[in-house]
Design a protein around this motif. Structure first.
Motif, PDB file in Angstrom:
ATOM      1  N   GLN A  95      41.486  35.568  36.921  1.00 50.05           N
ATOM      2  CA  GLN A  95      40.101  36.036  36.897  1.00 50.05           C
ATOM      3  C   GLN A  95      39.582  36.330  38.300  1.00 50.05           C
ATOM      4  N   ALA A  96      40.039  35.541  39.281  1.00 48.46           N
ATOM      5  CA  ALA A  96      39.646  35.809  40.662  1.00 48.46           C
ATOM      6  C   ALA A  96      40.158  37.171  41.118  1.00 48.46           C
ATOM      7  N   VAL A  97      41.371  37.504  40.740  1.00 46.97           N
ATOM      8  CA  VAL A  97      41.947  38.793  41.124  1.00 46.97           C
ATOM      9  C   VAL A  97      41.291  39.932  40.351  1.00 46.97           C
ATOM     10  N   GLU A  98      40.911  39.667  39.108  1.00 47.06           N
ATOM     11  CA  GLU A  98      40.248  40.696  38.301  1.00 47.06           C
ATOM     12  C   GLU A  98      38.932  41.157  38.918  1.00 47.06           C
ATOM     13  N   HIS A 114      44.902  49.704  31.906  1.00 46.23           N
ATOM     14  CA  HIS A 114      45.176  50.122  33.294  1.00 46.23           C
ATOM     15  C   HIS A 114      44.717  49.053  34.273  1.00 46.23           C
ATOM     16  N   HIS A 115      43.514  48.518  34.071  1.00 47.31           N
ATOM     17  CA  HIS A 115      43.005  47.473  34.953  1.00 47.31           C
ATOM     18  C   HIS A 115      43.899  46.241  34.886  1.00 47.31           C
ATOM     19  N   HIS A 116      44.338  45.896  33.691  1.00 43.20           N
ATOM     20  CA  HIS A 116      45.226  44.743  33.536  1.00 43.20           C
ATOM     21  C   HIS A 116      46.535  44.957  34.299  1.00 43.20           C
ATOM     22  N   GLU A 117      47.064  46.171  34.247  1.00 35.55           N
ATOM     23  CA  GLU A 117      48.318  46.477  34.947  1.00 35.55           C
ATOM     24  C   GLU A 117      48.141  46.387  36.458  1.00 35.55           C
ATOM     25  N   VAL A 118      47.022  46.890  36.969  1.00 34.69           N
ATOM     26  CA  VAL A 118      46.761  46.827  38.408  1.00 34.69           C
ATOM     27  C   VAL A 118      46.684  45.374  38.863  1.00 34.69           C
ATOM     28  N   VAL A 119      45.977  44.534  38.099  1.00 27.13           N
ATOM     29  CA  VAL A 119      45.846  43.118  38.446  1.00 27.13           C
ATOM     30  C   VAL A 119      47.199  42.421  38.395  1.00 27.13           C
ATOM     31  N   LEU A 147      45.793  34.676  46.519  1.00 29.24           N
ATOM     32  CA  LEU A 147      44.971  35.303  45.482  1.00 29.24           C
ATOM     33  C   LEU A 147      43.867  36.167  46.087  1.00 29.24           C
ATOM     34  N   HIS A 148      43.316  35.744  47.227  1.00 25.89           N
ATOM     35  CA  HIS A 148      42.337  36.588  47.912  1.00 25.89           C
ATOM     36  C   HIS A 148      42.976  37.926  48.304  1.00 25.89           C
ATOM     37  N   ILE A 149      44.212  37.860  48.787  1.00 27.98           N
ATOM     38  CA  ILE A 149      44.927  39.095  49.135  1.00 27.98           C
ATOM     39  C   ILE A 149      45.155  39.935  47.887  1.00 27.98           C
ATOM     40  N   ALA A 150      45.549  39.284  46.792  1.00 21.76           N
ATOM     41  CA  ALA A 150      45.781  40.005  45.540  1.00 21.76           C
ATOM     42  C   ALA A 150      44.501  40.660  45.038  1.00 21.76           C
ATOM     43  N   ARG A 151      43.368  39.959  45.153  1.00 26.17           N
ATOM     44  CA  ARG A 151      42.085  40.539  44.738  1.00 26.17           C
ATOM     45  C   ARG A 151      41.792  41.809  45.538  1.00 26.17           C
ATOM     46  N   ALA A 152      42.050  41.750  46.850  1.00 36.31           N
ATOM     47  CA  ALA A 152      41.826  42.928  47.685  1.00 36.31           C
ATOM     48  C   ALA A 152      42.768  44.065  47.285  1.00 36.31           C
ATOM     49  N   LEU A 153      44.027  43.758  47.004  1.00 33.29           N
ATOM     50  CA  LEU A 153      44.971  44.788  46.589  1.00 33.29           C
ATOM     51  C   LEU A 153      44.575  45.383  45.245  1.00 33.29           C
ATOM     52  N   ALA A 154      43.990  44.561  44.370  1.00 30.30           N
ATOM     53  CA  ALA A 154      43.561  45.054  43.065  1.00 30.30           C
ATOM     54  C   ALA A 154      42.427  46.070  43.189  1.00 30.30           C
ATOM     55  N   GLN A 155      41.716  46.060  44.291  1.00 25.88           N
ATOM     56  CA  GLN A 155      40.706  47.089  44.535  1.00 25.88           C
ATOM     57  C   GLN A 155      41.340  48.448  44.804  1.00 25.88           C
TER      58      GLN A 155
END
Length: 269
Positions: A95-98, A114-119, A147-155
């Motif tokens: 959820q943090a990455v979402e 698509h959003h799920h795949e990106v996350v 996870l903070h890095i993953a959240r940024a990549l998910a953007q």
């Protein structure tokens, strides 16, 4: 994505934190910002991210003034990972990455596969897919940082800003993270403490000291024994790395008979 800063000044209270900082970051470049504690690295990143407005000067994102972009439009172009970021919300790692997909969601564009795949791809990139369902408060500092890095990549930013991104990470994850963002097709600006890592991964380095940009160029030209002595107050021996890019920086023990200079350090945040 290109970002440019022109004559940036920033003041906190009555104290000038940044003075006359100008630089251009080219599309696809990995620019490292280095300097002693309190030299203005985090403040510069906050201005580049649009979190703070300069007292004077201007920031341009692909030729458009940063202050003309909406928060949503800006978040679709750049992502920032701050040095200190946490949450008290009872959420999972996934959820943090979402949250990184928020700039793309609206009533007309709801959550989709698509959003799920990106996350999921972002979680896999940082090696946190197996821990994605863990609650935030049960994770270690290093796991939260990934996870903070993953959240940024998910953007899916075209410009990634990182403030001390290897904090809390062991050496293996430090190298893996920097290699990951180096390989991504985006522009990266990162404040880094480890000069060896900066030399290994960065195309250019911007050296900050007392709120001013004092040097800018390739690591091999910027990181000299004289600069480390003058800016970081350390003695070191530097030579090219034997394998691949980077420099071998060997620090020498401080001279315990030297006069104390810590009381003369000027602090900027």
């Amino acid at each position: 994505m290109m970002i440019s800063a022109r004559n940036l000044h920033w003041v906190s209270g009555k104290k000038t934190i940044l003075r006359n900082v100008s630089l251009d970051v080219q599309p696809g470049e990995f620019l490292g910002i280095v300097g002693p504690n309190g030299s203005g690295k985090s403040s510069l990143l906050a201005l580049l991210a649009g979190l703070r407005a300069p007292a004077s000067g201007e920031i341009m994102l692909e030729g458009v003034p940063l202050n003309r972009l909406s928060r949503r439009s800006l978040a679709q172009r750049l992502a920032l990972v701050e040095q200190q970021a946490d949450t008290s919300e009872q959420i999972s790692g996934r959820q943090a990455v979402e949250l990184g997909r928020t700039p793309y969601l609206s009533a007309l564009a709801p959550w989709s596969s698509h959003h799920h795949e990106v996350v999921q791809n972002a979680l896999c990139d940082v090696g946190m897919d197996a821990l994605a369902e863990r609650r935030w408060h049960t994770l270690s500092g290093g796991e939260k940082q990934r996870l903070h890095i993953a959240r940024a990549l998910a953007q899916q930013p075209r410009l990634l800003l990182l403030d001390e991104p290897t904090n809390h990470l062991d050496i293996g994850h430090q190298l893996a993270l920097l290699d990951l963002v180096k390989r991504k097709p985006m522009t990266v600006v990162a404040a880094l403490h480890d000069l060896s890592h900066a030399a290994m991964f960065c195309d250019r380095l911007a050296v900050m000291d007392h709120g001013e940009l004092v040097a800018l160029g390739p690591p091999g030209q910027i990181l000299t024994e004289g600069l480390l002595r003058r800016i970081f107050n350390v003695q070191a021996e530097i030579e090219p790395a034997r394998h691949g890019s980077g420099l071998n920086i060997r620090y020498l023990r401080p001279d315990t008979n030297a006069p104390c200079v810590l009381s003369n350090v000027q602090m900027a945040v």
